[in-house]
Design a protein around this motif. Structure first.
Motif, PDB file in Angstrom:
ATOM      1  N   GLU A   1      -2.128   6.308  -4.705  1.00 19.58           N
ATOM      2  CA  GLU A   1      -3.524   6.220  -4.246  1.00 19.58           C
ATOM      3  C   GLU A   1      -3.706   6.774  -2.838  1.00 19.58           C
ATOM      4  O   GLU A   1      -4.784   7.221  -2.465  1.00 19.58           O
ATOM      5  N   ILE A   2      -2.659   6.675  -2.020  1.00 17.86           N
ATOM      6  CA  ILE A   2      -2.800   7.186  -0.639  1.00 17.86           C
ATOM      7  C   ILE A   2      -2.162   8.567  -0.483  1.00 17.86           C
ATOM      8  O   ILE A   2      -1.952   9.044   0.634  1.00 17.86           O
TER       9      ILE A   2
ATOM     10  N   GLU B   1      -2.230   1.238   6.929  1.00 15.27           N
ATOM     11  CA  GLU B   1      -1.470   1.771   8.069  1.00 15.27           C
ATOM     12  C   GLU B   1      -0.599   2.937   7.619  1.00 15.27           C
ATOM     13  O   GLU B   1      -0.433   3.919   8.349  1.00 15.27           O
ATOM     14  N   LEU B   2      -0.058   2.840   6.393  1.00 15.70           N
ATOM     15  CA  LEU B   2       0.729   3.963   5.857  1.00 15.70           C
ATOM     16  C   LEU B   2      -0.182   5.167   5.631  1.00 15.70           C
ATOM     17  O   LEU B   2       0.151   6.295   5.982  1.00 15.70           O
ATOM     18  N   ALA B   3      -1.350   4.890   5.052  1.00 18.15           N
ATOM     19  CA  ALA B   3      -2.271   5.978   4.708  1.00 18.15           C
ATOM     20  C   ALA B   3      -2.767   6.716   5.943  1.00 18.15           C
ATOM     21  O   ALA B   3      -2.951   7.930   5.932  1.00 18.15           O
TER      22      ALA B   3
ATOM     23  N   MET C   1     -10.729   3.610   2.262  1.00 18.71           N
ATOM     24  CA  MET C   1     -10.429   4.518   3.387  1.00 18.71           C
ATOM     25  C   MET C   1     -11.706   5.188   3.892  1.00 18.71           C
ATOM     26  O   MET C   1     -11.879   5.417   5.091  1.00 18.71           O
TER      27      MET C   1
ATOM     28  N   ILE D   1       4.933  -6.323  -1.008  1.00 18.13           N
ATOM     29  CA  ILE D   1       4.816  -6.131   0.434  1.00 18.13           C
ATOM     30  C   ILE D   1       6.167  -5.760   1.053  1.00 18.13           C
ATOM     31  O   ILE D   1       6.221  -5.008   2.038  1.00 18.13           O
TER      32      ILE D   1
ATOM     33  N   ARG E   1      -1.200   6.798   8.841  1.00 23.54           N
ATOM     34  CA  ARG E   1      -0.060   6.822   9.755  1.00 23.54           C
ATOM     35  C   ARG E   1      -0.205   7.886  10.851  1.00 23.54           C
ATOM     36  O   ARG E   1       0.027   7.629  12.022  1.00 23.54           O
TER      37      ARG E   1
ATOM     38  N   ARG F   1      -9.482  -5.297  -6.454  1.00 21.31           N
ATOM     39  CA  ARG F   1      -9.512  -4.436  -5.272  1.00 21.31           C
ATOM     40  C   ARG F   1     -10.180  -3.109  -5.605  1.00 21.31           C
ATOM     41  O   ARG F   1      -9.997  -2.570  -6.688  1.00 21.31           O
TER      42      ARG F   1
ATOM     43  N   ARG G   1      -1.516 -12.611   0.325  1.00 20.17           N
ATOM     44  CA  ARG G   1      -0.571 -11.565  -0.076  1.00 20.17           C
ATOM     45  C   ARG G   1      -1.267 -10.203  -0.182  1.00 20.17           C
ATOM     46  O   ARG G   1      -0.772  -9.188   0.318  1.00 20.17           O
TER      47      ARG G   1
ATOM     48  N   ILE H   1      -8.247   2.551  -3.198  1.00 20.03           N
ATOM     49  CA  ILE H   1      -7.904   2.721  -1.777  1.00 20.03           C
ATOM     50  C   ILE H   1      -8.746   3.840  -1.148  1.00 20.03           C
ATOM     51  O   ILE H   1      -9.174   3.747   0.006  1.00 20.03           O
TER      52      ILE H   1
ATOM     53  N   THR I   1      -1.072  -3.133   5.287  1.00 19.34           N
ATOM     54  CA  THR I   1       0.122  -2.283   5.385  1.00 19.34           C
ATOM     55  C   THR I   1      -0.121  -0.929   4.721  1.00 19.34           C
ATOM     56  O   THR I   1       0.265   0.125   5.248  1.00 19.34           O
ATOM     57  N   THR I   2      -0.776  -0.969   3.560  1.00 19.24           N
ATOM     58  CA  THR I   2      -1.079   0.277   2.841  1.00 19.24           C
ATOM     59  C   THR I   2      -1.955   1.196   3.692  1.00 19.24           C
ATOM     60  O   THR I   2      -1.717   2.410   3.778  1.00 19.24           O
TER      61      THR I   2
ATOM     62  N   GLU J   1      -2.287  -8.676   3.250  1.00 18.33           N
ATOM     63  CA  GLU J   1      -1.176  -8.034   3.960  1.00 18.33           C
ATOM     64  C   GLU J   1      -0.810  -6.697   3.304  1.00 18.33           C
ATOM     65  O   GLU J   1      -0.518  -5.715   3.977  1.00 18.33           O
ATOM     66  N   ILE J   2      -0.863  -6.687   1.972  1.00 21.55           N
ATOM     67  CA  ILE J   2      -0.562  -5.431   1.265  1.00 21.55           C
ATOM     68  C   ILE J   2      -1.579  -4.355   1.643  1.00 21.55           C
ATOM     69  O   ILE J   2      -1.215  -3.207   1.935  1.00 21.55           O
TER      70      ILE J   2
END
Lengths: 135, 221
Positions: A92-93, B50-52, B13, A47, B54, B6, B40, B9, B47-48, B43-44
């Motif tokens: 992945e993104i 939000e990056l994707a 999405m 993180i 963005r 998981r 954990r 992604i 955050t991921t 949160e990852i």
């Protein structure tokens, strides 16, 4: 974490942080680099890497001790694996894996430290600006 | 524990779709222990995402409850759920359905694939150990479940595909459960149990009799 830093370097206080001190003793830390001293490279979590990118960094690198020299035995190996995991998430993104890196270093290797950062800066310049503030 | 992973992604999405603000909810129980959907990981993921997203300015908040499979534990999320256009659950399938039941007006999506009930057998490796069949026979098999751990779920093994203690289905990764059972019973000095022929199992307690329920009148007030 300020977004004006394009590379965030998490540095183990036993190796990377000392190498950074040697590398930039005269000229000072480059404007595009944010040095974050940590007790052990293994204390840097996935993180932390993602948050640095989220804050606007173009790239993140972790400097840990050489194999066999980690004061916490396997912290450097953990850091290496977390960087690989974070790289997988970025892929992945649709972001480049090269935005995150791991390197081992000794406290006396100031020149190696600055060379690696210069190399990463050069590599990041060639990438698309994924939310980066520029390198 | 319930073991999960998981989802890719890209699949998550796709579930986000046009929603601008979502809540990622982790679970502090099984999926925390198997490092798939705890605090954990929530949160990852937030955050991921939000990056994707963005460039689309989407917002992903996150929270984690102690147990996502119980109404009392997810109820406190009500305000955060109401303020979001949808929920991404990082709990097991039970957690997802609990959230969906407690907040029926909100769209709830699974961010994990729930796999099985199992245990960590070595660092980074979890393996199935219980199939939840409803009629436990572990007392007769040395504490090793042939339903979950024998590739053919044989009640009277081993079969001819057992070679050097490995299973023919995947010798590299799967141990022969019946070899393990034999070795365990030998250690217990109870090899006579191997001579006992187990009759066909009553599968009505497994997944063959509709939705299974457990009811205890004594705990109802």
């Amino acid at each position: 974490m300020a977004s004006e830093f394009s590379i965030v370097a998490f540095c183990c206080e036993h190796s990377g942080a000392l190498a950074a001190g040697t590398a930039f003793a005269d000229a000072g830390i480059p404007d595009n680099v944010k040095i974050v001293s940590v007790p052990c490279s293994g204390s840097v979590q996935t993180i932390d890497i993602l948050k640095a990118l989220h804050s606007g960094a173009a790239g993140v690198v972790i400097f840990g001790c050489h194999d066999g020299a980690c004061k916490h035995l396997s912290g450097n190996q953990r850091a290496k694996k977390r960087v690989a995991y974070a790289a997988g998430i970025l892929e992945e993104i649709g972001w480049e894996r090269e935005r995150v890196g791991f390197s081992t270093i000794a406290s006396v290797e100031g020149k190696v430290f600055s060379d690696l950062l210069a190399q990463m800066t050069h590599g990041l310049r060639s990438l698309a600006p994924e939310g980066s503030e520029g390198v | 524990m319930i073991v999960a992973e998981r989802k890719p992604i890209a699949e998550i999405m796709e579930m986000v779709g046009p929603r601008k603000k979502m809540l990622v909810v982790g679970c502090g129980a099984c999926v925390t222990v198997c490092m798939a959907g705890g605090e954990r990981e929530a949160e990852i993921l937030a955050t991921t995402l939000e990056l994707a997203f963005r460039n689309e300015g989407k917002q992903f908040l996150w929270d984690c409850v102690e147990r996502q499979c119980e109404t009392e534990f997810v109820e406190p999320l009500r305000d955060k759920v109401r303020a979001s256009a949808g929920v991404l659950s990082m709990g097991c399938g039970v957690g997802v359905q609990t959230l969906a039941a407690v907040f029926p007006e909100s769209a709830v999506f699974p961010a994990l694939n729930t796999h099985f009930m199992g245990r960590p057998v070595e660092q980074g490796l979890w393996a199935e150990t219980c199939a939840g069949c409803g009629t436990c026979i572990l007392s007769k098999t040395g504490g090793i479940c042939p339903i979950a751990r024998c590739s053919k779920s044989l009640l009277n093994g081993p079969c001819g595909g057992s070679v050097n203690g490995r299973c023919e289905v995947d010798p590299e990764h799967i141990e022969c459960a019946w070899q393990l059972i034999y070795d365990r019973l030998e250690a217990w000095d109870a090899l006579d149990l191997m001579d006992e022929i187990m009759p066909p199992k009553d599968w009505s307690t497994s997944a063959h009799g509709g939705v299974r329920r457990v009811f205890r009148e004594d705990v109802v007030l």
